[in-house]
Design a protein around this motif. Structure first.
Motif, PDB file in Angstrom:
ATOM      1  N   VAL A  42       0.852  -1.197   0.000  1.00 12.10           N
ATOM      2  CA  VAL A  42       0.000   0.000   0.000  1.00 12.10           C
ATOM      3  C   VAL A  42       0.881   1.238   0.000  1.00 12.10           C
ATOM      4  CG1 VAL A  42      -1.650   1.344   1.351  1.00 12.10           C
ATOM      5  CG2 VAL A  42      -1.961  -1.122   1.130  1.00 12.10           C
ATOM      6  N   VAL A  43       0.583   2.165  -0.893  1.00  8.84           N
ATOM      7  CA  VAL A  43       1.300   3.443  -0.910  1.00  8.84           C
ATOM      8  C   VAL A  43       0.377   4.501  -0.329  1.00  8.84           C
ATOM      9  CG1 VAL A  43       2.487   5.163  -2.325  1.00  8.84           C
ATOM     10  CG2 VAL A  43       2.632   2.749  -2.933  1.00  8.84           C
ATOM     11  N   LEU A  44       0.826   5.106   0.754  1.00 13.37           N
ATOM     12  CA  LEU A  44       0.048   6.133   1.452  1.00 13.37           C
ATOM     13  C   LEU A  44       0.664   7.496   1.186  1.00 13.37           C
ATOM     14  CD1 LEU A  44      -0.549   4.987   5.152  1.00 13.37           C
ATOM     15  CD2 LEU A  44      -2.299   5.609   3.507  1.00 13.37           C
ATOM     16  N   GLY A  45      -0.131   8.508   1.302  1.00 11.00           N
ATOM     17  CA  GLY A  45       0.406   9.860   1.164  1.00 11.00           C
ATOM     18  C   GLY A  45      -0.727  10.842   1.008  1.00 11.00           C
ATOM     19  N   ARG A  46      -0.413  12.113   1.200  1.00 11.38           N
ATOM     20  CA  ARG A  46      -1.453  13.134   1.089  1.00 11.38           C
ATOM     21  C   ARG A  46      -1.894  13.276  -0.368  1.00 11.38           C
ATOM     22  NH1 ARG A  46       0.296  18.452   4.238  1.00 11.38           N
ATOM     23  NH2 ARG A  46      -1.759  19.015   3.490  1.00 11.38           N
ATOM     24  N   SER A  47      -3.059  13.893  -0.562  1.00 16.14           N
ATOM     25  CA  SER A  47      -3.531  14.127  -1.930  1.00 16.14           C
ATOM     26  C   SER A  47      -2.501  14.970  -2.676  1.00 16.14           C
ATOM     27  CB  SER A  47      -4.872  14.866  -1.909  1.00 16.14           C
ATOM     28  OG  SER A  47      -5.829  14.066  -1.292  1.00 16.14           O
ATOM     29  N   HIS A 208      -6.461   5.828   0.750  1.00 20.37           N
ATOM     30  CA  HIS A 208      -6.527   6.659   1.967  1.00 20.37           C
ATOM     31  C   HIS A 208      -7.417   5.980   2.999  1.00 20.37           C
ATOM     32  CE1 HIS A 208      -5.742  10.160  -0.865  1.00 20.37           C
ATOM     33  NE2 HIS A 208      -4.724  10.106  -0.058  1.00 20.37           N
ATOM     34  N   ASP A 209      -8.069   4.910   2.531  1.00 25.12           N
ATOM     35  CA  ASP A 209      -9.070   4.247   3.371  1.00 25.12           C
ATOM     36  C   ASP A 209      -8.351   3.285   4.330  1.00 25.12           C
ATOM     37  OD1 ASP A 209     -11.093   2.769   4.443  1.00 25.12           O
ATOM     38  OD2 ASP A 209     -11.865   1.992   2.536  1.00 25.12           O
ATOM     39  N   MET A 210      -8.368   3.634   5.617  1.00 20.70           N
ATOM     40  CA  MET A 210      -7.594   2.857   6.584  1.00 20.70           C
ATOM     41  C   MET A 210      -8.111   1.423   6.732  1.00 20.70           C
ATOM     42  SD  MET A 210      -4.994   4.259   7.391  1.00 20.70           S
ATOM     43  CE  MET A 210      -4.627   5.586   6.277  1.00 20.70           C
ATOM     44  N   LYS A 211      -9.415   1.222   6.501  1.00 22.20           N
ATOM     45  CA  LYS A 211      -9.947  -0.152   6.552  1.00 22.20           C
ATOM     46  C   LYS A 211      -9.312  -0.978   5.437  1.00 22.20           C
ATOM     47  CE  LYS A 211     -14.406   0.797   8.640  1.00 22.20           C
ATOM     48  NZ  LYS A 211     -15.755   1.253   8.337  1.00 22.20           N
ATOM     49  N   CYS A 212      -9.204  -0.351   4.261  1.00 26.33           N
ATOM     50  CA  CYS A 212      -8.600  -1.012   3.106  1.00 26.33           C
ATOM     51  C   CYS A 212      -7.123  -1.280   3.375  1.00 26.33           C
ATOM     52  CB  CYS A 212      -8.782  -0.128   1.864  1.00 26.33           C
ATOM     53  SG  CYS A 212      -8.039  -0.786   0.382  1.00 26.33           S
ATOM     54  N   VAL A 213      -6.446  -0.290   3.960  1.00 22.95           N
ATOM     55  CA  VAL A 213      -5.013  -0.433   4.240  1.00 22.95           C
ATOM     56  C   VAL A 213      -4.801  -1.597   5.216  1.00 22.95           C
ATOM     57  CG1 VAL A 213      -2.986   0.710   5.246  1.00 22.95           C
ATOM     58  CG2 VAL A 213      -4.589   2.020   3.825  1.00 22.95           C
ATOM     59  N   LYS A 214      -5.613  -1.609   6.268  1.00 22.31           N
ATOM     60  CA  LYS A 214      -5.461  -2.639   7.309  1.00 22.31           C
ATOM     61  C   LYS A 214      -5.710  -4.041   6.736  1.00 22.31           C
ATOM     62  CE  LYS A 214      -7.050  -3.882  11.915  1.00 22.31           C
ATOM     63  NZ  LYS A 214      -8.033  -3.640  12.972  1.00 22.31           N
ATOM     64  N   ALA A 215      -6.738  -4.139   5.903  1.00 24.96           N
ATOM     65  CA  ALA A 215      -7.126  -5.464   5.400  1.00 24.96           C
ATOM     66  C   ALA A 215      -6.190  -5.991   4.317  1.00 24.96           C
ATOM     67  CB  ALA A 215      -8.549  -5.391   4.850  1.00 24.96           C
TER      68      ALA A 215
END
Lengths: 250, 256
Positions: A42-47, A208-215
Motif C-alpha cells: 500500500v502506498v500512502l500519502g497526502r492528496s 486513503h481508506d484505513m480499513k482497506c489499508v489494514k485489510a
C-alpha cells in the motif's frame, strides 16, 4: 496457457531513484520501491503527493524524468511500444474513476482488452473467461447492460473484472474504495483479497481508506515530498509515534 | 521585445494544433487500421447528421429563392432565378452553411465525447489495453468527418435545389424539367469541383479541431463543456478562413 514468471529475483517490481517533475512541482523526487511476488504493497500519502503518478509511471502512461523501473527484471523505460504492450498484459490497472467505456456494454468492455491485445482465444474460450470474471465479482446478470445503468459499486466491480480479464500477475489499484459507501467498500476489499488468493497476484494499492489499508497491506510505504518517508507493516505504522504518520491512522 | 501573454497563448495553441495535425498524418497511414471503428464513425457522423442537414438544406434553398425573387423582379430577370440560386447554393452557401451546421453538431459532439473520455481516464484505459488511442479515437473520427461532409454537402445541395424549385413555384409556375435544365446549363465543372474540394478541407478541420479540443480537455465537467464549445467556435472560424483561401486559390487558377 499459464504465464510463467521469469525474473531474476523475487521482486516483481523494483524502482530506484524515480523522479517526476511537473514544472517546479517535484511530485516524485528519488522514490524507491520493491514489490515481492504475491505481495500487497500500500502506498500512502497526502492528496497530490504523487501516488497516482507513481503507478502511471509503472504502467508507462507517464514517462519519469529519471530513475529506473524494473518489472519482471525488464527496464520499463527502455521497452519499445510492442514490448510495453506485451508487458501490460501482465499488469492490470484499476482506475480510480473506473474508466469503463460509456459507449460499450459490459460484455464489450470486458472483450476490449482481449481483442486489442490479440489474446489467442477462440470465441468460446473468450465467452467463458468473461463469464468467469463476471461471476467472480458477482455481476453475471449485468453482461448486456451499459455502464450508465450500473451503480457506483457495480461499476467498480466491473472495472475490477476488466482488470482481471487478462489474468495479470500484478495489479495496480488506484484508490479502489474511494467514493464508495462502507458496505460496498468492504465488498471491494474482500474482492481484492479473493483475487490475490485465487490468482496469486502481487499488487500496489493506492489508498486513503484505513480499513482497506489494514485489510490488504503486507507492506506500507508513506510518501512525503516525493520521497519514501516511512516503510513497514501495518503494526509498525500503528505503533509509530511520528506525528506525521499518526495523522493517517487517527 | 516581449510578446503579450495573449499572443504567446495564441502561438502556443496554434503550434499544439499543428503538432496534433501532423501526428494524424504520421498515424493514419501505418497499420494497425481501425476499419471497424472507422465504419462506426461514418455511420454516427454521416448517417445520423442526415436529417438535420436535409432540413437546413431545404429551408436554405427555399428561403434564398423567396428572398431573391423581389430583387430579380425589379431588374426584370425573374427567369434567371434558377441560375442564380443554383450558383449560390453549389458554389458557396451549400458548402459553408452545411459545414457550419456540421461543426455545431459533430464538432461539439466529438469535443464533448473525447473530453469526457479524457477526464474519466477512458483514454488511459485504452492505452493500457494495448490500443493506440490517437489512432482509435482521432484518426477514425477525422477520416470520417473528412469523407462524410462532402457527401452531406452534395445531398444538402440537391435538397436545397429542390427547395429552390418550390420557392420559384410559390409565386410563379415553372416545370421541374425547365428548372433543372436551367440549373444544368448554368453549373459548370469549374463551379462544382472547387466547392467539393473545399468540403473535404472543412470536414478535416471540423474533425481535427473537435478531437484536439476533446483530447486536451481540462479536468471536470466545466472542462468538457468548454472543449465542446471551443471546438464549435474554432472550427467555424477555420471554415471561413479555409473558404477565403480556397476562393483566392481557385481565382488564381481561373475557376472563378
Amino acid at each position: 496457457m499459464e504465464q510463467q514468471l521469469t525474473y531474476p529475483n523475487e521482486n516483481v517490481i523494483s524502482i530506484r531513484g524515480l523522479k517526476k517533475y511537473f514544472g517546479e512541482n517535484k511530485v516524485l523526487d528519488g522514490f524507491d520501491l520493491d514489490l515481492g511476488k504475491k505481495e500487497n504493497l500500500v502506498v500512502l500519502g497526502r492528496s497530490g503527493s504523487g501516488k497516482s503518478v507513481l503507478i502511471k509511471c509503472i504502467i508507462g502512461l507517464l514517462a519519469p524524468d529519471s530513475g529506473q523501473i524494473e518489472v519482471f527484471g525488464k527496464d520499463i523505460l527502455s521497452l519499445d511500444h510492442q514490448a510495453l504492450d506485451e508487458m501490460r498484459i501482465r499488469i492490470g490497472f484499476l482506475f480510480q474513476s473506473n474508466a469503463l467505456y460509456d459507449s460499450m456494454t459490459v460484455r464489450e468492455n470486458l472483450e476490449f482488452p482481449m481483442r486489442r491485445h490479440s489474446i489467442d482465444l477462440n470465441e468460446e474460450d473468450a465467452r467463458q473467461r468473461i463469464e468467469e470474471v463476471l461471476d467472480n465479482v458477482g455481476l453475471s446478470h449485468t453482461i448486456d447492460m451499459m455502464p450508465s445503468e450500473l451503480s457506483g459499486g457495480m461499476m467498480k466491480r466491473i472495472a475490477l473484472a476488466r482488470t482481471m480479464i487478462l489474468k495479470p500477475d500484478i495489479i495496480l489499484y488506484d484508490e479502489p474504495t474511494a467514493g464508495l459507501d462502507p458496505v460496498t467498500g468492504k465488498e471491494i476489499i474482500t474482492l481484492i483479497m479473493d483475487i490475490r488468493q485465487k490468482y496469486n497476484t502481487a499488487a500496489i494499492i493506492i489508498s486513503h481508506d484505513m480499513k482497506c489499508v489494514k485489510a490488504t497491506a503486507d507492506k506500507i510505504i508513506l510518501l512525503q515530498n516525493g520521497k519514501n518517508y516511512k516503510e513497514g507493516n501495518y503494526a509498525s505504522f500503528i505503533g509509530s509515534d511520528d506525528p506525521y504518520v499518526q495523522q493517517f491512522f487517527e | 521585445m516581449q510578446l503579450p501573454k495573449s499572443s504567446k497563448q495564441f502561438f502556443s495553441e496554434a503550434g499544439a494544433i499543428s503538432r496534433f495535425t501532423a501526428w494524424f498524418f504520421h498515424e493514419a497511414f501505418r497499420p494497425r487500421y481501425e476499419w471497424k471503428e472507422f465504419g462506426r464513425q461514418c455511420y454516427e457522423i454521416g448517417y445520423k447528421s442526415l436529417p438535420l442537414i436535409a432540413l437546413t438544406g431545404f429551408i436554405m434553398g427555399l428561403v434564398l429563392t423567396m428572398q431573391l425573387r423581389p430583387s430579380m423582379l425589379e431588374y426584370g430577370v425573374e427567369a434567371k432565378l434558377p441560375d442564380i440560386v443554383s450558383l449560390s447554393v453549389v458554389r458557396e452557401i451549400g458548402p459553408v452553411i452545411t459545414a457550419l451546421i456540421f461543426a455545431g453538431k459533430v464538432g461539439s459532439g466529438i469535443g464533448a465525447e473525447l473530453g469526457s473520455m479524457k477526464v474519466t481516464e477512458q483514454i488511459d484505459a485504452m492505452e493500457v489495453s494495448g490500443t493506440n488511442p490517437y489512432k482509435y479515437l482521432v484518426v477514425t473520427r477525422v477520416a470520417a468527418t473528412t469523407l462524410m461532409l462532402p457527401v452531406l454537402v452534395v445531398l444538402s445541395d440537391a435538397i436545397s435545389l429542390y427547395g429552390g424549385y418550390l420557392g420559384v413555384n410559390i409565386k410563379a409556375v415553372t416545370s421541374w424539367d425547365l428548372y433543372m435544365t436551367q440549373v444544368y446549363n448554368t453549373l459548370q465543372f469549374s463551379d462544382v469541383l472547387p466547392a467539393i474540394i473545399k468540403t473535404f478541407l472543412f470536414g478535416f478541420a471540423v474533425g481535427m479541431v473537435g478531437c484536439y479540443k476533446g483530447y486536451h480537455s481540462k479536468k471536470g465537467t466545466e472542462g468538457v463543456g468548454r472543449s465542446a464549445n471551443s471546438a464549435v467556435v474554432l472550427s467555424s472560424v477555420i471554415i471561413f478562413i479555409i473558404d477565403l483561401i480556397v476562393v483566392q486559390v481557385t481565382d488564381i487558377f481561373g475557376f472563378n
